[in-house]
Design a protein around this motif. Structure first.
Motif, PDB file in Angstrom:
ATOM      1  N   GLU A  41       2.200  -8.318   8.080  1.00 24.62           N
ATOM      2  CA  GLU A  41       1.787  -7.011   7.553  1.00 24.62           C
ATOM      3  C   GLU A  41       0.942  -7.236   6.302  1.00 24.62           C
ATOM      4  O   GLU A  41       1.291  -8.089   5.472  1.00 24.62           O
ATOM      5  CB  GLU A  41       3.021  -6.172   7.195  1.00 24.62           C
ATOM      6  N   SER A  44       2.212  -8.515   2.708  1.00 27.28           N
ATOM      7  CA  SER A  44       3.507  -9.190   2.809  1.00 27.28           C
ATOM      8  C   SER A  44       3.388 -10.646   2.361  1.00 27.28           C
ATOM      9  O   SER A  44       2.284 -11.190   2.212  1.00 27.28           O
ATOM     10  CB  SER A  44       4.020  -9.142   4.254  1.00 27.28           C
ATOM     11  N   ASP A  47       1.599 -12.580   4.982  1.00 31.49           N
ATOM     12  CA  ASP A  47       0.163 -12.314   4.890  1.00 31.49           C
ATOM     13  C   ASP A  47      -0.467 -13.202   3.827  1.00 31.49           C
ATOM     14  O   ASP A  47      -1.505 -13.842   4.064  1.00 31.49           O
ATOM     15  CB  ASP A  47      -0.076 -10.836   4.567  1.00 31.49           C
TER      16      ASP A  47
END
Length: 148
Positions: A41, A44, A47
């Motif tokens: 996401e 995140s 990420d």
């Protein structure tokens, strides 16, 4: 370019090593994008981890390898190492230009991820993962087999 002639084998060896490193990156970066697009996401921890991996792969391995491959390749062309009178020379050059375009496309996608604006699916990156393989097949067959 005559002064470089004694170093042709060394330039060729460096070229092959650079191409190997570049191709490894061209194979791996879109695979990272697949997982990044499907599992992380935006914002995140995962990420951010993918962003670091992608940036380092591109900046530390792929960019220097591509530049080195191009410099060595151009030096070899200057020393008569590519036959532009035959189709194979143009096929090899076309494949390398297309690989460079794929590299630039991947660099732009890395920026999309870094800015949180990736809109492409994992499927797109799976397809993109096949492009360097096809281009490598064309380049290797053109240079080694010289079927045309």
């Amino acid at each position: 370019m005559d002064w470089l002639a004694p170093y042709y084998s060394w330039i060729k060896a460096l070229h092959v090593m650079a191409v190997l490193a570049w191709m490894a990156g061209l194979f791996y970066l879109p695979r990272l994008f697949v997982y990044h697009a499907e599992k992380a996401e935006p914002g995140s921890e995962l990420d951010l981890t993918f962003q670091v991996m992608e940036a380092k792969l591109l900046r530390v391995i792929m960019n220097p390898a591509m530049i080195t491959a191009w410099i060595c390749g151009l030096l070899m062309i200057g020393m008569g190492g590519l036959d532009f009178g035959a189709v194979w020379g143009w096929a090899k050059l076309g494949a390398v230009i297309a690989m460079t375009a794929a590299h630039m496309w991947m660099a732009a996608r890395r920026k999309d991820f870094a800015e949180g604006r990736n809109t492409r699916s994992g499927r797109v990156y799976r397809i993109a993962n096949e492009v360097p393989t096809l281009l490598m097949v064309v380049a290797v067959i053109a240079v080694i087999v010289r079927p045309f």
